[in-house]
Design an enzyme around this catalytic site. Structure first.
Site, PDB file in Angstrom:
ATOM      1  N   TYR A 114       0.875  -1.215  -0.043  1.00  0.00           N
ATOM      2  CA  TYR A 114       0.156   0.177   0.089  1.00  0.00           C
ATOM      3  C   TYR A 114       0.826   1.226   0.009  1.00  0.00           C
ATOM      4  O   TYR A 114       1.876   1.108  -0.567  1.00  0.00           O
ATOM      5  CB  TYR A 114      -0.899  -0.029   1.139  1.00  0.00           C
ATOM      6  CG  TYR A 114      -2.250   0.901   0.864  1.00  0.00           C
ATOM      7  CD1 TYR A 114      -2.882   0.867  -0.072  1.00  0.00           C
ATOM      8  CD2 TYR A 114      -2.456   1.669   2.037  1.00  0.00           C
ATOM      9  CE1 TYR A 114      -4.064   1.471  -0.381  1.00  0.00           C
ATOM     10  CE2 TYR A 114      -3.454   2.648   1.885  1.00  0.00           C
ATOM     11  CZ  TYR A 114      -4.419   2.447   0.798  1.00  0.00           C
ATOM     12  OH  TYR A 114      -5.491   3.502   0.869  1.00  0.00           O
ATOM     13  N   LYS A 169     -21.225 -18.973  -9.559  1.00  0.00           N
ATOM     14  CA  LYS A 169     -20.473 -18.757 -10.965  1.00  0.00           C
ATOM     15  C   LYS A 169     -19.161 -18.387 -10.789  1.00  0.00           C
ATOM     16  O   LYS A 169     -18.235 -19.084 -11.333  1.00  0.00           O
ATOM     17  CB  LYS A 169     -21.319 -17.868 -11.827  1.00  0.00           C
ATOM     18  CG  LYS A 169     -20.997 -17.970 -13.360  1.00  0.00           C
ATOM     19  CD  LYS A 169     -22.116 -19.014 -13.609  1.00  0.00           C
ATOM     20  CE  LYS A 169     -22.026 -18.800 -15.402  1.00  0.00           C
ATOM     21  NZ  LYS A 169     -22.825 -19.899 -15.878  1.00  0.00           N
TER      22      LYS A 169
END
Length: 491
Positions: A114, A169
Site C-alpha cells: 500500500y 458462478k
C-alpha cells in the site's frame, strides 16, 4: 415426470433415541417408506439411556423433506432436535471470499503493498495503461453481471435473490480455470443503465460474463457492450449453452453416423438460449432447421414477429412449415428443446427419423420425459444431473474465458465458439463414445484446459496469429534494470 431424491434437497435431522431397542432400523424404515434415501447416519453422542443420531436424508423437494421429518417424529421414543437443510448450510455467509496473495506482516510489507510504494505503480499504469494487465488483478478478472431478470428457471426474482447464483458462478470460474470472478448484481433492468454501468466498471476487468438477463433485452445489451468495450463480452446463457449443445450434437452425430449438413433440426424455444444455439448450429453447418415457440412454428407469415423472431424466420424453415411443434418434429433427425416441460410425448418422438437425437434441456422438467425419449431415440441428452449426457454450461465458460484471458483477446466471436465446441467434443475419445456418453463430466481433468487452448489459438488467429504483445518495460521490474550494476551478495 417423477422427481427422485437428490442431494440438492438433502437434510440432516438430529434425533434423540433410546439406547436400546430397534430405533435405528425404525429410522431407516421410516425414511425409505416415505420415498427418501438415507445417505448418512452418525451417532454423535451416547449415554446409558439415549443416543443422539444425525441422519442425513436425500429428499425430492422441500415438501418431501418435511413429510419425512413428520414420519420420523411419529416413531415411538424418538425426539426431533434440529433439522438442517444442507444446501442452505453451504450458503451461510456466502460461497466466495477475497484473500490477499501476499502476507502483510510488517511495516515494509505495508509500505510496498500500500502507501507509499503503491503510488509508483499507479503512476506507471497512468503512463502506460496496458501495464494494468500485469500489475493488477485485471489480467485474470471477470465480472459476472446480472439484473436478476431471468434467474435459472425461477424468472424475474431480482438482483439480490440472484446473488447466490452469481457467487456460484464465481466459485466455478475459480475451481475450473483459476479465474477471479466477481458477482455484480445490478438493481436496474433498464438496458441503457446496464450498458452504462458495465462500461463504467470495465477498466477493472479483462472480460464480462453476462448472466441471467432476460430476452430480448439481453441481445441488445450484449451487442452494445461488444461494440463499446475492448474486452470480451460473453452471455453464458446464450453462448455457453450453444457451445455445449454443438459439442454434444457433434458427438451424437458420430454415434448415429449422420452428417451435420444433412440433418433436419427442430428446436423448441426462441429465447436467448434458443437463438444462440440456432445461430451457432447454422454457422457450424446445419442447413435445415425449424424453430417453434409458444405460438408454434416460427415462419414469415406470422404477425407477431419481433426483430429476433424475424431473423429466425428469415434464416430457417426452408420448407415453409406452419403448425405446431408436435407436427414439426415428424421426420426430424434432431430435436433440441430449451423451452418448457412436457411439450412432447413418446408418440411424437416415434414420428421422428430413424436414429433420432433428442436434447430435452428444459430444467428441472424437460420437454419430454428422458425415460420415454430413450424408448425411441438413439441418443438422449438433458440438462439434469440424474440422467446421462448432461448439457451443462460449466463445461464451457471457465475454459472459454481462460483462453480469452491468456490471449489478451479484445473480443469473442463465432470462430472461437466453434473452436471451443470442437475441443470439448474431442475430450470424448473414440473408444469412449457411445449413446450414453457423448459429453464429458464437468470434472473431467482435460475439459477446461483443452477448451482454453482451442479458444486461445482461435483468438490469436483472429488477430493474425501474433502472441500477446509484452508491456512496455516498467522501471523497477526484475529484468528491466541493468543487473550488472548490482553484483550478487555472497553470505
Amino acid at each position: 415426470m417423477a422427481t427422485v431424491p437428490s442431494v440438492s434437497n438433502s437434510i440432516t435431522v438430529r434425533l434423540e433415541v433410546p439406547a436400546t431397542g430397534n430405533a435405528v432400523s425404525s429410522i431407516t424404515t421410516a425414511v425409505e417408506s416415505s420415498g427418501g434415501s438415507v445417505t448418512g447416519l452418525d451417532v454423535t453422542a451416547s449415554g446409558l439411556e439415549a443416543l443422539r443420531i444425525d441422519v442425513t436424508v436425500a429428499a425430492s423437494s422441500v415438501a418431501h423433506g418435511e413429510e419425512i421429518v413428520e414420519k420420523l417424529r411419529a416413531i415411538d421414543g424418538v425426539a426431533i432436535g434440529k433439522v438442517s437443510d444442507r444446501t442452505f448450510l453451504m450458503h451461510l455467509g456466502g460461497k466466495i471470499e477475497m484473500s490477499s496473495k501476499l502476507p502483510i506482516r510488517n511495516r515494509d510489507d505495508l509500505s510496498m503493498i500500500y502507501t507509499p510504494g503503491v503510488a509508483r505503480v499507479c503512476m506507471a499504469i497512468a503512463e502506460n495503461p496496458e501495464d494494468a494487465r500485469r500489475l493488477t488483478i485485471k489480467r485474470n478478472s471477470v465480472a459476472v453481471v446480472t439484473d436478476g431478470s431471468a434467474v435459472l428457471g425461477l424468472g424475474n426474482i431480482g438482483p439480490m435473490a440472484a446473488l447466490p447464483v452469481m457467487e456460484g458462478k464465481a466459485a466455478l470460474f475459480k475451481r475450473f480455470a483459476n479465474i477471479d470472478a466477481w458477482p455484480i448484481c445490478l438493481d436496474t433492468q433498464d438496458a441503457d443503465e446496464i450498458v452504462a454501468i458495465v462500461k463504467a466498471i470495465a477498466p477493472g476487468f479483462a472480460g464480462i460474463n453476462l448472466e441471467d438477463i432476460s430476452a430480448p433485452r439481453c441481445f441488445e445489451i450484449e451487442a452494445r457492450l461488444r461494440e463499446a468495450l475492448d474486452i470480451p463480452v460473453f452471455h453464458d446463457d446464450q453462448h455457453g449453452t450453444a457451445i455445449v449443445v454443438l459439442a454434444a450434437l457433434t458427438n451424437a452425430l458420430r454415434v448415429v453416423g449422420k452428417e451435420i449438413s444433412e440433418i433436419r433440426v427442430v428446436m423448441s424455444g426462441a429465447g436467448a438460449a434458443g437463438t444462440a444455439i440456432l445461430k451457432l448450429l447454422l454457422a457450424a453447418g446445419v442447413e435445415h432447421a425449424t424453430v417453434a415457440d409458444v405460438r408454434g412454428v416460427v415462419h414469415s407469415g406470422r404477425d407477431d414477429l419481433n426483430d429476433s423472431l424475424r431473423w429466425i424466420a428469415e434464416h430457417t424453415n426452408r420448407s415453409g412449415r406452419t403448425g405446431t411443434l408436435k407436427e414439426a418434429v415428424a421426420d426430424a433427425d434432431v430435436f433440441i428443446g430449451v423451452s418448457a416441460p412436457n411439450l412432447l410425448d413418446g408418440d411424437d418422438l416415434a414420428t421422428m427419423a430413424e436414429n433420432s437425437i433428442v436434447f430435452a434441456l428444459a430444467n428441472p422438467d424437460p420437454e419430454v420425459d428422458p425415460a420415454v425419449a430413450r424408448q425411441t431415440a438413439a441418443v438422449v441428452a438433458t440438462g439434469r444431473s440424474d440422467f446421462p449426457n448432461q448439457i451443462n454450461n460449466v463445461l464451457v465458460f471457465p475454459g472459454v474465458f481462460r483462453g480469452l484471458l491468456d490471449a489478451q483477446s479484445h473480443t469473442v466471436n463465432t470462430e472461437m465458439m466453434i473452436a471451443a465446441a470442437r475441443a470439448l467434443a474431442t475430450t470424448v475419445a473414440d473408444d469412449q463414445l457411445n449413446a450414453n456418453y457423448i459429453i464429458p463430466s464437468v470434472f473431467h481433468p482435460d475439459v477446461a484446459k483443452t477448451v482454453a487452448a482451442a479458444v486461445r489459438e482461435a483468438a490469436l488467429a483472429a488477430r493474425g496469429g501474433a502472441e500477446p504483445a509484452p508491456s512496455k518495460p516498467t522501471p523497477g521490474i526484475v529484468g528491466t534494470l541493468d543487473t550488472a550494476a548490482f553484483p550478487a551478495v555472497r553470505l
